[in-house]
Design a protein around this motif. Structure first.
Motif, short mmCIF file in Angstrom:
data_model
loop_
_atom_site.label_atom_id
_atom_site.label_comp_id
_atom_site.label_asym_id
_atom_site.label_seq_id
_atom_site.Cartn_x
_atom_site.Cartn_y
_atom_site.Cartn_z
N VAL A 43 0.77 -1.12 0.11
CA VAL A 43 0.16 0.10 0.11
C VAL A 43 0.90 1.23 -0.11
O VAL A 43 1.98 1.09 0.11
CB VAL A 43 -1.19 0.03 1.24
N THR A 44 0.17 2.58 -0.13
CA THR A 44 1.14 3.67 -0.12
C THR A 44 1.27 4.20 1.22
O THR A 44 0.75 3.51 2.15
CB THR A 44 0.10 4.74 -0.84
N ALA A 45 2.20 5.03 1.34
CA ALA A 45 2.68 5.24 2.60
C ALA A 45 1.55 6.20 3.13
O ALA A 45 1.38 6.07 4.52
CB ALA A 45 3.85 6.60 2.47
N GLN A 46 0.68 6.92 2.52
CA GLN A 46 -0.54 7.58 3.09
C GLN A 46 -1.71 6.55 3.79
O GLN A 46 -2.12 6.63 4.80
CB GLN A 46 -1.08 8.45 2.24
N THR A 47 -1.56 5.38 3.11
CA THR A 47 -2.75 4.32 3.43
C THR A 47 -2.04 3.77 4.47
O THR A 47 -2.93 3.20 5.58
CB THR A 47 -2.78 3.33 2.26
N ALA A 48 -0.84 3.36 4.40
CA ALA A 48 0.10 2.69 5.69
C ALA A 48 -0.22 3.26 6.92
O ALA A 48 -0.63 2.97 8.08
CB ALA A 48 1.24 2.41 5.30
N SER A 49 -0.10 4.86 6.88
CA SER A 49 -0.25 5.69 8.12
C SER A 49 -1.64 5.37 8.62
O SER A 49 -1.91 5.32 9.85
CB SER A 49 0.28 7.06 7.66
N SER A 50 -2.60 5.41 7.70
CA SER A 50 -4.06 5.25 8.17
C SER A 50 -3.97 3.76 9.13
O SER A 50 -4.69 3.72 10.23
CB SER A 50 -4.93 5.32 7.11
N HIS A 51 -3.62 2.87 8.45
CA HIS A 51 -3.67 1.65 9.02
C HIS A 51 -2.73 1.53 10.29
O HIS A 51 -3.56 1.03 11.29
CB HIS A 51 -3.43 0.37 7.99
N LEU A 52 -1.79 1.82 10.46
CA LEU A 52 -1.10 2.14 11.58
C LEU A 52 -1.53 2.72 12.48
O LEU A 52 -1.32 2.24 13.92
CB LEU A 52 0.48 2.30 11.30
N GLY A 53 -2.17 3.74 12.26
CA GLY A 53 -3.09 4.64 13.47
C GLY A 53 -4.09 3.78 14.16
O GLY A 53 -4.47 3.95 15.39
N LYS A 54 -4.93 3.04 13.43
CA LYS A 54 -5.98 2.31 13.80
C LYS A 54 -5.27 1.05 14.75
O LYS A 54 -6.05 0.67 15.74
CB LYS A 54 -6.72 1.78 12.67
N LEU A 55 -4.39 0.51 14.18
CA LEU A 55 -3.65 -0.63 14.77
C LEU A 55 -3.27 -0.19 16.20
O LEU A 55 -3.43 -0.91 17.31
CB LEU A 55 -2.49 -1.32 14.02
#
Length: 236
Positions: A43-55
């Motif tokens: 995934v893109t860095a922006q998408t990864a940042s969103s996922h990591l925030g949720k985790l």
């Protein structure tokens, strides 16, 4: 009724393929930056940042900041146990699948399960310890260490008496998701893998969860536990 564990939240977080890929890439216990996790998830860095925030918000990850960089790791061994157990759920019947990649074959042979040894070699070592009467399967998915086992571990350089059980016990049976059998976990499993690495029997990969058995390791495993390299399918 009293308060109930919020299983749905954790299940929702793990169920997303990108988040699951990130979590599985952290099962070796190491911390990794967002860029590596984005690459692992595709995934893109922006998408990864969103996922990591949720985790992070869901309690599955922890983050460490060093200068300008943030490094993510699993929130603890309890998360690793949950992931490994979930990975083991599935049909036990043989189904047609694409051939495993070389990396998948390496992980199936030997890998880190957060902080202890998993894969076919981890299961084989555990079986051998049981066959020699060093470990005995007990209730609540535990292993009892016999007096002979205490002596054997001591000769290997591991003082069992100095280990302190955690809330899951001293020697735990961990279901291996590729082998569908148990390998040794808990403080004893952690220290055994650490010992085998420090003795030069095992070598950890810098880029994945894969573990390699060294020539010295095969000699030692043959002498101590009767495990021969010829009994395993090895990938170069």
């Amino acid at each position: 009724m009293g308060p109930q564990p919020n299983i749905a939240t954790a299940a929702f977080l793990i169920a997303d393929p990108a988040r699951a890929a990130m979590l599985m890439s952290l099962l070796d216990g190491r911390a990794r930056p967002a860029g590596e996790l984005a690459f692992a998830a595709g995934v893109t860095a922006q998408t990864a940042s969103s996922h990591l925030g949720k985790l992070l918000a869901g309690g599955l990850l922890l983050v460490e900041t060093q200068g300008r960089h943030r490094y993510y790791r699993l929130a603890g061994s309890h998360v690793a146990v949950a992931l490994e157990n979930l990975a083991s759920i599935g049909p036990v019947v043989t189904v047609r699948r694409k051939p495993l990649s070389r990396e998948a074959q390496r992980l199936q042979f030997a890998r880190c399960c957060y902080d202890h040894l998993a894969g076919s070699i981890g299961v084989a070592i555990t079986h051998s310890l049981q066959e020699r009467g060093f470990l005995i399967a007990a209730a609540d998915r535990q292993f009892d260490v016999t007096p002979a086992g205490i002596e054997w571990f001591g000769c290997m350089g591991l003082d069992v008496a100095k280990l302190r059980p955690n809330r899951r016990g001293l020697a735990r049976q961990c279901l291996d998701w590729t082998e569908r059998e148990h390998h040794l976990a808990g403080p004893l499993g952690v220290q055994l893998m650490s010992l085998l690495c420090s003795n030069g029997w095992l070598r950890r990969s810098e880029s994945s969860r894969a573990i390699q058995v060294t020539p010295k390791g095969w000699t030692g495993l043959k002498e101590q536990l009767g495990l021969d390299a010829g009994s395993f399918t090895l990938v170069a």
